[in-house]
Design a protein around this motif. Structure first.
Motif, PDB file in Angstrom:
ATOM      1  N   LEU A 239      -6.239 -11.352 -12.938  1.00  0.00           N
ATOM      2  CA  LEU A 239      -7.011 -11.729 -11.756  1.00  0.00           C
ATOM      3  C   LEU A 239      -8.043 -10.642 -11.486  1.00  0.00           C
ATOM      4  N   THR A 240      -9.301 -11.017 -11.374  1.00  0.00           N
ATOM      5  CA  THR A 240     -10.340 -10.018 -11.131  1.00  0.00           C
ATOM      6  C   THR A 240     -10.597  -9.880  -9.632  1.00  0.00           C
ATOM      7  N   ILE A 241     -10.620  -8.621  -9.205  1.00  0.00           N
ATOM      8  CA  ILE A 241     -10.846  -8.267  -7.804  1.00  0.00           C
ATOM      9  C   ILE A 241     -12.215  -7.599  -7.733  1.00  0.00           C
ATOM     10  N   PRO A 242     -13.108  -7.962  -6.920  1.00  0.00           N
ATOM     11  CA  PRO A 242     -13.086  -8.977  -5.877  1.00  0.00           C
ATOM     12  C   PRO A 242     -13.657 -10.323  -6.306  1.00  0.00           C
ATOM     13  N   GLU A 243     -14.020 -10.469  -7.562  1.00  0.00           N
ATOM     14  CA  GLU A 243     -14.682 -11.698  -7.995  1.00  0.00           C
ATOM     15  C   GLU A 243     -13.854 -12.957  -7.708  1.00  0.00           C
ATOM     16  N   GLU A 244     -12.570 -12.903  -8.012  1.00  0.00           N
ATOM     17  CA  GLU A 244     -11.724 -14.077  -7.783  1.00  0.00           C
ATOM     18  C   GLU A 244     -10.979 -14.027  -6.451  1.00  0.00           C
TER      19      GLU A 244
ATOM     20  N   ALA B  64     -10.868 -11.335  -2.906  1.00  0.00           N
ATOM     21  CA  ALA B  64     -11.139 -10.102  -2.170  1.00  0.00           C
ATOM     22  C   ALA B  64      -9.837  -9.593  -1.562  1.00  0.00           C
ATOM     23  N   VAL B  65      -9.711  -8.267  -1.472  1.00  0.00           N
ATOM     24  CA  VAL B  65      -8.478  -7.669  -0.945  1.00  0.00           C
ATOM     25  C   VAL B  65      -8.846  -6.601   0.085  1.00  0.00           C
ATOM     26  N   ILE B  66      -8.174  -6.665   1.236  1.00  0.00           N
ATOM     27  CA  ILE B  66      -8.340  -5.664   2.291  1.00  0.00           C
ATOM     28  C   ILE B  66      -6.950  -5.181   2.689  1.00  0.00           C
ATOM     29  N   GLY B  67      -6.781  -3.861   2.730  1.00  0.00           N
ATOM     30  CA  GLY B  67      -5.532  -3.273   3.191  1.00  0.00           C
ATOM     31  C   GLY B  67      -5.666  -2.808   4.631  1.00  0.00           C
ATOM     32  N   LEU B  68      -4.607  -2.198   5.131  1.00  0.00           N
ATOM     33  CA  LEU B  68      -4.602  -1.673   6.504  1.00  0.00           C
ATOM     34  C   LEU B  68      -4.130  -0.228   6.509  1.00  0.00           C
ATOM     35  N   ASN B  69      -4.700   0.566   7.367  1.00  0.00           N
ATOM     36  CA  ASN B  69      -4.279   1.927   7.726  1.00  0.00           C
ATOM     37  C   ASN B  69      -5.131   3.030   7.116  1.00  0.00           C
ATOM     38  N   ASP B  70      -5.989   2.764   6.165  1.00  0.00           N
ATOM     39  CA  ASP B  70      -6.866   3.778   5.572  1.00  0.00           C
ATOM     40  C   ASP B  70      -6.073   4.989   5.095  1.00  0.00           C
ATOM     41  N   GLU B  71      -5.136   4.748   4.212  1.00  0.00           N
ATOM     42  CA  GLU B  71      -4.316   5.820   3.661  1.00  0.00           C
ATOM     43  C   GLU B  71      -4.956   6.366   2.387  1.00  0.00           C
ATOM     44  N   PRO B  72      -4.557   7.555   1.935  1.00  0.00           N
ATOM     45  CA  PRO B  72      -5.191   8.164   0.759  1.00  0.00           C
ATOM     46  C   PRO B  72      -5.226   7.270  -0.477  1.00  0.00           C
ATOM     47  N   ILE B  73      -4.213   6.455  -0.682  1.00  0.00           N
ATOM     48  CA  ILE B  73      -4.199   5.580  -1.855  1.00  0.00           C
ATOM     49  C   ILE B  73      -5.364   4.590  -1.827  1.00  0.00           C
ATOM     50  N   ALA B  74      -5.803   4.200  -0.635  1.00  0.00           N
ATOM     51  CA  ALA B  74      -6.935   3.276  -0.518  1.00  0.00           C
ATOM     52  C   ALA B  74      -8.204   3.920  -1.057  1.00  0.00           C
ATOM     53  N   LYS B  75      -8.406   5.162  -0.725  1.00  0.00           N
ATOM     54  CA  LYS B  75      -9.586   5.868  -1.224  1.00  0.00           C
ATOM     55  C   LYS B  75      -9.490   6.053  -2.741  1.00  0.00           C
ATOM     56  N   ALA B  76      -8.323   6.423  -3.230  1.00  0.00           N
ATOM     57  CA  ALA B  76      -8.135   6.654  -4.660  1.00  0.00           C
ATOM     58  C   ALA B  76      -8.392   5.391  -5.484  1.00  0.00           C
ATOM     59  N   LEU B  77      -7.977   4.230  -4.959  1.00  0.00           N
ATOM     60  CA  LEU B  77      -8.141   2.962  -5.685  1.00  0.00           C
ATOM     61  C   LEU B  77      -9.407   2.215  -5.294  1.00  0.00           C
TER      62      LEU B  77
ATOM     63  N   LEU C 165     -10.089   0.836  -2.510  1.00  0.00           N
ATOM     64  CA  LEU C 165      -9.624  -0.342  -1.798  1.00  0.00           C
ATOM     65  C   LEU C 165     -10.309  -0.438  -0.437  1.00  0.00           C
ATOM     66  N   THR C 166     -10.877  -1.577  -0.146  1.00  0.00           N
ATOM     67  CA  THR C 166     -11.402  -1.812   1.194  1.00  0.00           C
ATOM     68  C   THR C 166     -10.215  -1.841   2.155  1.00  0.00           C
ATOM     69  N   THR C 167     -10.375  -1.203   3.296  1.00  0.00           N
ATOM     70  CA  THR C 167      -9.262  -1.093   4.226  1.00  0.00           C
ATOM     71  C   THR C 167      -9.775  -1.120   5.662  1.00  0.00           C
ATOM     72  N   ILE C 168      -8.864  -1.245   6.578  1.00  0.00           N
ATOM     73  CA  ILE C 168      -9.192  -1.192   8.001  1.00  0.00           C
ATOM     74  C   ILE C 168      -8.504   0.034   8.584  1.00  0.00           C
ATOM     75  N   HIS C 169      -9.318   0.941   9.127  1.00  0.00           N
ATOM     76  CA  HIS C 169      -8.775   2.129   9.780  1.00  0.00           C
ATOM     77  C   HIS C 169      -8.313   1.744  11.181  1.00  0.00           C
ATOM     78  N   ILE C 170      -7.050   2.012  11.439  1.00  0.00           N
ATOM     79  CA  ILE C 170      -6.460   1.755  12.755  1.00  0.00           C
ATOM     80  C   ILE C 170      -6.044   3.115  13.319  1.00  0.00           C
TER      81      ILE C 170
ATOM     82  N   ILE D   2     -13.569  -0.123   6.426  1.00  0.00           N
ATOM     83  CA  ILE D   2     -14.079   0.818   5.439  1.00  0.00           C
ATOM     84  C   ILE D   2     -14.233   0.042   4.134  1.00  0.00           C
ATOM     85  N   GLU D   3     -15.472  -0.346   3.876  1.00  0.00           N
ATOM     86  CA  GLU D   3     -15.735  -1.206   2.727  1.00  0.00           C
ATOM     87  C   GLU D   3     -15.880  -0.371   1.454  1.00  0.00           C
ATOM     88  N   ARG D   4     -15.061  -0.727   0.476  1.00  0.00           N
ATOM     89  CA  ARG D   4     -15.131  -0.054  -0.807  1.00  0.00           C
ATOM     90  C   ARG D   4     -15.401  -1.107  -1.882  1.00  0.00           C
ATOM     91  N   GLN D   5     -14.563  -1.211  -2.892  1.00  0.00           N
ATOM     92  CA  GLN D   5     -14.906  -2.087  -4.014  1.00  0.00           C
ATOM     93  C   GLN D   5     -14.036  -3.324  -4.160  1.00  0.00           C
TER      94      GLN D   5
END
Length: 90
Positions: free
Chosen positions: A30-35, A37-50, A52-57, A85-88
């Motif tokens: 599965l290709t992200i974000p082409e197929e 889109a993925v958004i996580g929550l909490n803006d943790e370090p793993i989000a920056k490393a990967l 990952l678009t996330t929402i800072h709470i 926090i929009e990333r890739q």
């Protein structure tokens, strides 16, 4: 992977779970974000490393406000700013 139609976007409950999804999505081709889109929550370090678009709470500020509410006889609604926090992955 078996849903019909397949989702085109997911808001996942934490950055760790979203990271796991990204790893498994790649394994399933599965290709992200082409197929999807993925958004996580909490803006943790793993989000920056990967990237990952996330929402800072502002969890610390929210916890402090909650404690203030518990210790105070006054109750009030207090808004908190959340930030996309929009990333890739979107």
């Amino acid at each position: 992977m078996k849903l019909e139609p397949s989702p085109t976007a997911l808001l996942i409950t934490s950055d760790q779970v979203a990271a796991g999804f990204l790893i498994h999505a790649k394994a399933f081709g599965l290709t992200i974000p082409e197929e999807c889109a993925v958004i996580g929550l909490n803006d943790e370090p793993i989000a920056k490393a990967l990237k990952l678009t996330t929402i800072h709470i502002p969890l610390k500020a929210m916890g402090e406000a909650l404690l203030d509410q518990v210790l105070s006889p006054h109750r009030e609604n207090r808004p908190f700013d959340i930030t996309l926090i929009e990333r890739q992955t979107v």
